[in-house]
Design a protein around this motif. Structure first.
Motif, PDB file in Angstrom:
ATOM      1  N   MET A   1       1.403   7.540   6.765  1.00 28.87           N
ATOM      2  CA  MET A   1       0.758   6.229   6.733  1.00 28.87           C
ATOM      3  C   MET A   1       1.787   5.134   6.475  1.00 28.87           C
ATOM      4  SD  MET A   1      -2.304   6.707   7.598  1.00 28.87           S
ATOM      5  CE  MET A   1      -2.902   5.059   7.347  1.00 28.87           C
ATOM      6  N   LEU A   2       2.736   5.383   5.588  1.00 26.93           N
ATOM      7  CA  LEU A   2       3.787   4.393   5.326  1.00 26.93           C
ATOM      8  C   LEU A   2       4.653   4.184   6.565  1.00 26.93           C
ATOM      9  CD1 LEU A   2       4.944   5.379   1.722  1.00 26.93           C
ATOM     10  CD2 LEU A   2       3.712   3.312   2.399  1.00 26.93           C
TER      11      LEU A   2
ATOM     12  N   ARG B   1       3.713   4.674   9.725  1.00 25.61           N
ATOM     13  CA  ARG B   1       2.904   3.928  10.699  1.00 25.61           C
ATOM     14  C   ARG B   1       2.865   2.443  10.345  1.00 25.61           C
ATOM     15  NH1 ARG B   1      -2.496   7.587  11.535  1.00 25.61           N
ATOM     16  NH2 ARG B   1      -1.465   9.347  12.546  1.00 25.61           N
ATOM     17  N   GLU B   2       2.657   2.178   9.061  1.00 23.61           N
ATOM     18  CA  GLU B   2       2.587   0.793   8.611  1.00 23.61           C
ATOM     19  C   GLU B   2       3.916   0.087   8.869  1.00 23.61           C
ATOM     20  OE1 GLU B   2       2.117  -1.268   4.310  1.00 23.61           O
ATOM     21  OE2 GLU B   2       0.625   0.268   4.786  1.00 23.61           O
ATOM     22  N   GLN B   3       5.011   0.791   8.565  1.00 21.09           N
ATOM     23  CA  GLN B   3       6.330   0.203   8.802  1.00 21.09           C
ATOM     24  C   GLN B   3       6.556  -0.036  10.289  1.00 21.09           C
ATOM     25  OE1 GLN B   3       8.472  -0.823   6.341  1.00 21.09           O
ATOM     26  NE2 GLN B   3       9.489  -1.813   8.065  1.00 21.09           N
TER      27      GLN B   3
ATOM     28  N   ASP C   1       4.225  -0.584  12.529  1.00 23.97           N
ATOM     29  CA  ASP C   1       3.384  -1.729  12.911  1.00 23.97           C
ATOM     30  C   ASP C   1       4.041  -3.040  12.505  1.00 23.97           C
ATOM     31  OD1 ASP C   1       1.527   0.000  13.961  1.00 23.97           O
ATOM     32  OD2 ASP C   1       0.123  -0.138  12.265  1.00 23.97           O
ATOM     33  N   LEU C   2       4.607  -3.090  11.305  1.00 25.56           N
ATOM     34  CA  LEU C   2       5.283  -4.312  10.845  1.00 25.56           C
ATOM     35  C   LEU C   2       6.520  -4.596  11.695  1.00 25.56           C
ATOM     36  CD1 LEU C   2       5.025  -3.881   6.970  1.00 25.56           C
ATOM     37  CD2 LEU C   2       3.767  -5.499   8.405  1.00 25.56           C
TER      38      LEU C   2
END
Length: 149
Positions: free
Chosen positions: A126-127, A129-131, A133-134
């Protein structure tokens, strides 16, 4: 996105099995304590009887009453012997239940450890993926600014 462990029912089952093993051990310990208390009561009864027999011999009690008390002392000795056997069986049962519980605790720890590792992997994903996306948003903004200039 929320973490869902696919084997959560197995973890719950292992936890329930451990709880049942704890109850079984608790019951076995209670039985052992009851047997030990009963044994102690029999020993106290026999000691009291021996004191009564000692006093009766000093007071020149009748032979028949002394024989009757001696028969009762013999009966108490047999009861004590049987109760010692019951205590030993109860101790073995406690040890067996303790071993069973130890196995269930290990099983539960293994499954909890597997769940924790899976959760850790999930959080890492999840981290990541979030990174990503950012990073993608920053790239899009940078490209938009570059085109605008």
């Amino acid at each position: 996105m929320k973490f869902r462990y696919h084997f959560q029912k197995v973890v719950d089952l292992k936890s329930n099995e451990k709880t049942q093993a704890e109850w079984m051990l608790s019951t076995a310990i209670g039985k052992l304590q009851t047997e030990e208390e009963h044994l102690l009561q029999l020993i106290n009864d026999r000691n009291n009887l021996m004191n009564i027999i000692q006093a009766a011999t000093e007071n020149c009690a009748s032979v028949s009453s002394l024989q009757e008390m001696q028969r009762y002392a013999y009966h108490l000795d047999e009861c004590i012997s049987r109760k010692n056997s019951d205590v030993e069986h109860a101790q073995v049962n406690v040890q067996r239940n303790q071993s069973f519980l130890n196995g269930k605790v290990i099983d539960e720890k293994v499954w909890l450890g597997a769940r924790d590792k899976a959760k850790g992997r999930f959080q890492q994903e999840m981290l990541l993926r979030e990174q990503n996306d950012l990073d993608e948003m920053a790239t899009v903004r940078f490209a938009a600014k570059a085109r605008a200039n």
